[in-house]
Scaffold this motif. Structure first.
Motif, PDB file in Angstrom:
ATOM      1  N   PHE A   1       0.840  -1.196   0.000  1.00 54.29           N
ATOM      2  CA  PHE A   1       0.000   0.000   0.000  1.00 54.29           C
ATOM      3  C   PHE A   1       0.876   1.247   0.000  1.00 54.29           C
ATOM      4  N   LYS A   2       0.256   2.370  -0.347  1.00 53.03           N
ATOM      5  CA  LYS A   2       0.938   3.664  -0.344  1.00 53.03           C
ATOM      6  C   LYS A   2       0.680   4.338   0.998  1.00 53.03           C
ATOM      7  N   ALA A   3       1.729   4.945   1.562  1.00 52.50           N
ATOM      8  CA  ALA A   3       1.569   5.557   2.883  1.00 52.50           C
ATOM      9  C   ALA A   3       2.541   6.708   3.073  1.00 52.50           C
ATOM     10  N   MET A   4       2.216   7.519   4.066  1.00 54.64           N
ATOM     11  CA  MET A   4       3.103   8.604   4.484  1.00 54.64           C
ATOM     12  C   MET A   4       3.967   8.110   5.638  1.00 54.64           C
ATOM     13  N   VAL A   5       5.203   8.523   5.667  1.00 57.65           N
ATOM     14  CA  VAL A   5       6.143   8.103   6.710  1.00 57.65           C
ATOM     15  C   VAL A   5       6.009   8.984   7.941  1.00 57.65           C
ATOM     16  N   TYR A   6       5.911   8.325   9.096  1.00 56.94           N
ATOM     17  CA  TYR A   6       5.975   9.040  10.365  1.00 56.94           C
ATOM     18  C   TYR A   6       7.120   8.464  11.183  1.00 56.94           C
ATOM     19  N   LYS A   7       8.033   9.334  11.591  1.00 54.41           N
ATOM     20  CA  LYS A   7       9.141   8.938  12.467  1.00 54.41           C
ATOM     21  C   LYS A   7       9.065   9.810  13.716  1.00 54.41           C
ATOM     22  N   GLY A   8       8.962   9.152  14.867  1.00 51.74           N
ATOM     23  CA  GLY A   8       8.870   9.892  16.115  1.00 51.74           C
ATOM     24  C   GLY A   8       9.939   9.462  17.086  1.00 51.74           C
TER      25      GLY A   8
ATOM     26  N   GLY B   1      14.705   1.592  14.728  1.00 47.72           N
ATOM     27  CA  GLY B   1      14.490   0.703  13.592  1.00 47.72           C
ATOM     28  C   GLY B   1      13.046   0.606  13.152  1.00 47.72           C
ATOM     29  N   TYR B   2      12.157   1.428  13.759  1.00 48.14           N
ATOM     30  CA  TYR B   2      10.730   1.386  13.415  1.00 48.14           C
ATOM     31  C   TYR B   2      10.255   2.751  12.924  1.00 48.14           C
ATOM     32  N   PHE B   3       9.270   2.717  12.069  1.00 47.48           N
ATOM     33  CA  PHE B   3       8.526   3.909  11.682  1.00 47.48           C
ATOM     34  C   PHE B   3       7.060   3.508  11.540  1.00 47.48           C
ATOM     35  N   VAL B   4       6.205   4.473  11.299  1.00 44.42           N
ATOM     36  CA  VAL B   4       4.785   4.168  11.087  1.00 44.42           C
ATOM     37  C   VAL B   4       4.392   4.642   9.688  1.00 44.42           C
ATOM     38  N   PRO B   5       4.074   3.710   8.799  1.00 44.63           N
ATOM     39  CA  PRO B   5       3.509   4.090   7.505  1.00 44.63           C
ATOM     40  C   PRO B   5       1.999   4.241   7.667  1.00 44.63           C
ATOM     41  N   GLY B   6       1.466   5.395   7.321  1.00 50.96           N
ATOM     42  CA  GLY B   6       0.037   5.580   7.567  1.00 50.96           C
ATOM     43  C   GLY B   6      -0.560   6.672   6.707  1.00 50.96           C
ATOM     44  N   ARG B   7      -1.764   7.067   7.073  1.00 49.39           N
ATOM     45  CA  ARG B   7      -2.500   8.103   6.351  1.00 49.39           C
ATOM     46  C   ARG B   7      -3.211   8.996   7.357  1.00 49.39           C
TER      47      ARG B   7
ATOM     48  N   ASP C   1     -10.978  19.919   9.898  1.00 48.89           N
ATOM     49  CA  ASP C   1     -10.003  20.422  10.863  1.00 48.89           C
ATOM     50  C   ASP C   1      -9.705  19.413  11.967  1.00 48.89           C
ATOM     51  N   ASP C   2     -10.298  18.256  11.901  1.00 52.50           N
ATOM     52  CA  ASP C   2     -10.118  17.242  12.940  1.00 52.50           C
ATOM     53  C   ASP C   2      -9.681  15.936  12.287  1.00 52.50           C
ATOM     54  N   THR C   3      -8.385  15.763  12.148  1.00 56.50           N
ATOM     55  CA  THR C   3      -7.855  14.568  11.500  1.00 56.50           C
ATOM     56  C   THR C   3      -6.912  13.846  12.442  1.00 56.50           C
ATOM     57  N   ALA C   4      -6.694  12.584  12.169  1.00 55.82           N
ATOM     58  CA  ALA C   4      -5.782  11.769  12.971  1.00 55.82           C
ATOM     59  C   ALA C   4      -4.909  10.947  12.033  1.00 55.82           C
ATOM     60  N   PHE C   5      -3.667  10.717  12.427  1.00 57.76           N
ATOM     61  CA  PHE C   5      -2.768   9.884  11.644  1.00 57.76           C
ATOM     62  C   PHE C   5      -2.961   8.441  12.082  1.00 57.76           C
ATOM     63  N   ILE C   6      -3.272   7.552  11.141  1.00 59.17           N
ATOM     64  CA  ILE C   6      -3.543   6.164  11.480  1.00 59.17           C
ATOM     65  C   ILE C   6      -2.581   5.242  10.735  1.00 59.17           C
ATOM     66  N   GLY C   7      -2.036   4.282  11.450  1.00 61.81           N
ATOM     67  CA  GLY C   7      -1.101   3.344  10.835  1.00 61.81           C
ATOM     68  C   GLY C   7      -0.594   2.350  11.859  1.00 61.81           C
ATOM     69  N   PHE C   8       0.240   1.433  11.413  1.00 61.98           N
ATOM     70  CA  PHE C   8       0.793   0.400  12.275  1.00 61.98           C
ATOM     71  C   PHE C   8       2.317   0.498  12.302  1.00 61.98           C
ATOM     72  N   LEU C   9       2.904   0.007  13.381  1.00 58.88           N
ATOM     73  CA  LEU C   9       4.357  -0.044  13.492  1.00 58.88           C
ATOM     74  C   LEU C   9       4.956  -0.873  12.355  1.00 58.88           C
TER      75      LEU C   9
END
Length: 313
Positions: A223-230, A236-242, A250-258
Motif C-alpha cells: 500500500f501507499k503511505a506517508m512516513v511518520y518517524k517519532g 528501527g521502526y517507523f509508522v507508515p500511515g495516512r 479540521d479534525d484529523t488523525a494519523f492512522i497506521g501500524f508499526l
C-alpha cells in the motif's frame, strides 16, 4: 464506603435512551437486589412506568436545567436515596465534558458510557451535527445503533465509529431490539499472495486490521503511505500511515501500524512511499499491550502523494 457504579446513557433526543434504560432496569441480572437511582436530564416520548420503577427498586429524579446537575445535587442524592448503582440519562446538548469534569460523591465512578443512535436518522444528524456526535462517540464504551434494518449501511457506520473510538463496541439492533448481524465484504482479496490495498481502501483495511489483526497474521500486503518517524518509536521502526478525517476537515488523525525496516534512517517524515510488508500479530506497549499488527518491510519505494490525501470511512 462501597463503590457505586454510574452508567451514562446519552445520544440525541429520541435516540432510544429511555427505552434502553427501562430494558436495563427490567433485567434482574442488572437491577436485582440493587437500589437503583435514575437521573433523567431530559424528557422524551418514552416514560418510566411506575410499575417498573417499583419492581426494580428504582428512584427517578428528573432535571430540567444543566445547572441542577452538580456535585451538591449528587451528594444530596447519595444521602437521600442511598443508591447502590446509578443510571444517568444524559442530555447530549450539555456536552459530556461537563459531566466528566464534575466531582462525584466519594465512591461513585463512571462504569460505562453508552451512546444510543437512531440508525434511521443517523445520516441527517451526521450531516448537520457531525462534530457533536463524534464527540459523543469518542467517549463511549458501547455504541448502539437501534432501529436498524437490512438497508442500514452498518459496515460504513461501524468503520466511522471505530475510526473515532477504536475501543468502543459497536452493535446494531432492529426496531424490536433484536441484534442485527451483517457480514462485511472487503474490497480486496485477503487470500492473495500479496494483498494490494488501494488508496481509497486504506481506511477500510486499517479498521478491519485493528478489529481482526489475526486475519492478516503472516500475510504480505502492499500500500501507499506517508512516513511518520517519532522520537518515542523504537529504534528501527517507523509508522507508515495516512491522515484520516474523524470529524471534520479540521479534525484529523494519523492512522497506521508499526513497521520495522533497515532503511529507517534514510526515510524522512512526511515522505510518501509504496510499502510491501509482511504482517504479524504482537503485543506491544505502543498498542497498550494488546494484540496489534506489526509490519516488517520487504520493500520500499518512493511514491507520489495520492490525489486525495485524507482517508474517509
Amino acid at each position: 464506603m462501597a463503590n457505586i457504579p454510574v452508567f451514562v446513557i446519552h445520544g440525541f433526543l429520541e435516540s432510544g435512551k429511555t427505552r434502553f434504560a427501562c430494558e436495563t432496569l427490567a433485567d434482574d441480572y442488572f437491577s436485582g437486589g440493587e437500589r437503583n437511582l435514575v437521573i433523567a436530564c431530559e424528557e422524551g416520548i418514552e416514560e418510566y412506568e411506575d410499575d417498573l420503577l417499583k419492581q426494580s427498586n428504582t428512584t427517578l429524579v428528573v432535571l430540567e436545567e444543566k445547572s441542577e446537575l452538580n456535585e451538591k445535587f449528587l451528594t444530596q442524592c447519595q444521602r437521600k436515596y442511598k443508591p447502590t448503582q446509578v443510571i444517568v440519562e444524559y442530555n447530549c446538548m450539555w456536552m459530556l465534558d461537563y459531566l466528566r469534569d464534575m466531582t462525584m460523591p466519594r465512591g461513585w465512578f463512571t462504569a460505562q458510557v453508552i451512546t444510543m443512535v437512531d440508525a434511521s436518522t443517523f445520516d441527517v444528524y451526521l450531516k448537520n451535527m457531525k462534530s457533536l456526535f463524534m464527540e459523543m462517540a469518542r467517549d463511549a464504551d458501547l455504541i448502539i445503533f437501534n432501529r436498524s434494518d437490512e438497508t442500514t449501511p452498518a459496515a460504513m457506520y461501524k468503520r466511522n465509529m471505530r475510526a473515532v473510538n477504536p475501543r468502543a463496541q459497536v452493535v446494531f439492533e432492529t426496531e424490536g431490539g433484536e441484534p442485527l448481524e451483517f457480514e462485511e465484504e472487503m474490497p480486496f482479496d485477503v487470500n492473495a499472495d500479496v494483498i494490494e490495498i488501494e488508496d481509497a481502501d486504506y481506511g477500510i483495511w486499517y479498521i478491519d486490521a485493528m478489529e481482526h489483526p489475526e486475519k492478516y497474521d503472516g500475510k504480505t500486503m502492499a500500500f501507499k503511505a506517508m512516513v511518520y518517524k517519532g522520537a518515542r518509536l523504537p529504534k528501527g521502526y517507523f509508522v507508515p500511515g495516512r491522515r484520516a478525517m474523524t470529524c471534520c476537515a479540521d479534525d484529523t488523525a494519523f492512522i497506521g501500524f508499526l513497521c520495522s525496516s533497515s532503511y529507517v534512517d534514510r526515510l524522512k517524515n512526511g515522505q510518501w512511499v509504496t510499502l510491501t510488508a509482511k504482517a504479524h500479530v504482537e503485543k506491544r506497549p505502543e498498542y497498550r499491550d494488546e494484540d496489534g499488527l506489526v509490519l516488517v518491510s520487504a520493500g520500499l519505494k518512493n511514491a507520489e502523494k495520492p490525489e486525495e490525501e485524507l482517508v474517509y470511512f
